[in-house]
Every structure is written in structure tokens, then in C-alpha cells.
Design a protein around this motif. Sequence first.
Motif, PDB file in Angstrom:
ATOM      1  N   GLN A   4      -2.049 -36.869 -42.808  1.00 29.91           N
ATOM      2  CA  GLN A   4      -2.615 -35.765 -43.711  1.00 29.91           C
ATOM      3  C   GLN A   4      -3.844 -35.259 -43.310  1.00 29.91           C
ATOM      4  O   GLN A   4      -4.249 -34.132 -43.654  1.00 29.91           O
ATOM      5  N   PRO A   7      -3.863 -31.019 -38.893  1.00 31.93           N
ATOM      6  CA  PRO A   7      -3.218 -29.827 -39.377  1.00 31.93           C
ATOM      7  C   PRO A   7      -1.781 -29.819 -38.700  1.00 31.93           C
ATOM      8  O   PRO A   7      -1.462 -30.332 -37.731  1.00 31.93           O
ATOM      9  N   PRO A   8      -0.822 -29.212 -39.399  1.00 33.40           N
ATOM     10  CA  PRO A   8       0.589 -29.336 -39.004  1.00 33.40           C
ATOM     11  C   PRO A   8       0.714 -28.353 -37.945  1.00 33.40           C
ATOM     12  O   PRO A   8       0.129 -27.353 -37.515  1.00 33.40           O
ATOM     13  N   VAL A  34       5.242 -27.989 -41.193  1.00 34.11           N
ATOM     14  CA  VAL A  34       5.504 -27.291 -42.238  1.00 34.11           C
ATOM     15  C   VAL A  34       6.737 -26.275 -41.709  1.00 34.11           C
ATOM     16  O   VAL A  34       6.807 -26.007 -40.315  1.00 34.11           O
ATOM     17  N   THR A  46       6.065 -31.135 -44.680  1.00 35.00           N
ATOM     18  CA  THR A  46       5.025 -31.186 -45.567  1.00 35.00           C
ATOM     19  C   THR A  46       4.966 -30.189 -46.505  1.00 35.00           C
ATOM     20  O   THR A  46       4.705 -30.327 -47.708  1.00 35.00           O
ATOM     21  N   ASP A  47       5.473 -28.895 -46.085  1.00 40.23           N
ATOM     22  CA  ASP A  47       5.563 -27.980 -47.056  1.00 40.23           C
ATOM     23  C   ASP A  47       6.666 -26.864 -46.364  1.00 40.23           C
ATOM     24  O   ASP A  47       7.005 -27.143 -45.193  1.00 40.23           O
ATOM     25  N   LEU A  66       1.145 -20.344 -45.277  1.00 40.89           N
ATOM     26  CA  LEU A  66       1.102 -21.956 -44.918  1.00 40.89           C
ATOM     27  C   LEU A  66       0.055 -22.308 -43.945  1.00 40.89           C
ATOM     28  O   LEU A  66      -0.688 -23.182 -44.179  1.00 40.89           O
ATOM     29  N   GLU A  69      -3.181 -22.460 -46.345  1.00 42.12           N
ATOM     30  CA  GLU A  69      -3.203 -23.880 -47.058  1.00 42.12           C
ATOM     31  C   GLU A  69      -3.297 -25.217 -46.025  1.00 42.12           C
ATOM     32  O   GLU A  69      -4.453 -25.908 -46.811  1.00 42.12           O
ATOM     33  N   HIS A  70      -2.752 -24.991 -45.133  1.00 37.19           N
ATOM     34  CA  HIS A  70      -2.838 -26.446 -44.272  1.00 37.19           C
ATOM     35  C   HIS A  70      -3.636 -26.053 -42.971  1.00 37.19           C
ATOM     36  O   HIS A  70      -3.906 -27.308 -42.483  1.00 37.19           O
TER      37      HIS A  70
END
Length: 230
Positions: A4, A7-8, A34, A46-47, A66, A69-70
Motif C-alpha cells: 500500500q 506507487p503502483p 492498477v 489495486t484499482d 488512476l 489517485e495512486h
Amino acid sequence: MSTQDKPPVLVSGGSSGLGAAVVAALHEAGTPAVVLDKQSPTGPATDFRLTDVSDSAATEEAVRSLADEHGLSGVVTAAGIDSCGPVTEVSTSDWERVVRVNLMGTAAVVRAAVPYLERARGRVVTVASTLGLRPAGDATAYCAAKFGVVGFTRALAVELAGRVGVTLLVPGGMRTAFFDGRAEQYLPPDRDKLNPPEHVAANIVHVLRQPPGCEVRELVVCHESEPSWP
């Protein structure tokens, strides 16, 4: 650091095939992902944004949504399609859609992601094909698009040197749904001589984990009996 906290990596086409294998491999390595795709992912994303990457404006908007947000630490452009047949027999809409998804979709994802990747000193991995280096008959749209991905990525590497890592992945055939629904003459003669997508995904994760300043510029990953390489 937990997943978490990182960063994705954004994966286009992340709901199936190579893209889904990349999402799973990233999760196993402790990196969130994501996804952009036309269908919801079943793996550990994750998303997700429901997106048709042939629509450049919608794709860029989804990437920014995306990323806002992330954040983003990397991008893998795994969305891809084909429409086989003689150049005079593939419909205009099908021929152009192959180019839009494979080439224009790749460009749209990358263009929108670059500002976020610059902040994170992140990395782009584009997915071309051995047919982006060596042409095949009855694959004019796919070859045109994948040759374009090769040129786009090589130019991108020059443009973003020292700011964003750029890797061109050149995979051979894989055991995915990519070949489903094809006429018999366009099917691989032996699916056992195709790489599992998980093997290719493992190489992508290796590239994404390279430290800033270390560049894997181009990477060919294929089965030992791959007929389209070299």
C-alpha cells in the motif's frame, strides 16, 4: 514497506493474457498494480478503469484518474489485438482498430503517464512483438502497429533519457487467448512451443525493479523454438 505504500504500476490490458500475468507477478513481488481494460480484472489489481484503449482521449483520462489517485511507479502497455488476413480482405474498421489498439493505445497510455513517471523516476515497458522486427504475410495491420511500437519506444528512450526508464519488450508467441477464434491457417502449429505468459511477466518485473540509471533498453523473450525469431 507494504504494497500500500508503493506507487503502483499501471498495466493496460491487465485483465487477461500477458497483462494479467504481469499483475499477478507484480503482486507476488510486493508491487501493486492498477489496470486499464475493457473487462474487469479477476486478479489482485489495486484499482481498475473500464477503458477501450483504441479511444485515445478516454485512455489518457483514465490514466490520469488512476495516477492522480495512486501515483505511478511504472507502466506496462500489454493491451493488444490482431486481425489476420490478406490486406485486401481485412475490413477497414478491423485493420484500423488493430493499429489504434496496439500503437495509438500504447502512445496514449505513455503520453498521459510520463509526467507522473518523471516525478517518481519510474519506468515504461512497451510490448512490441517479434513481428515488430520481422514481417509476416496476412499480418499487415499487426506488423505496421508493432513496427510502430518499436520506433515509438526507441525514440521515447532518447527523449526521456535520465528522466524515465524506457524498455522495449519483444515477446514471441505466448499461450494466451490471443490466438482464439482464428482461422486454422493462422493458429500456432504447436502451442507447446509458445511461452507461458508468466515467464514473460517475470522478465517484465525484473526490468521494472532495475534501479534508476540502469537501463534494459530492449529485451527479446521467446520460446527456444520460436519460428519468428531471429
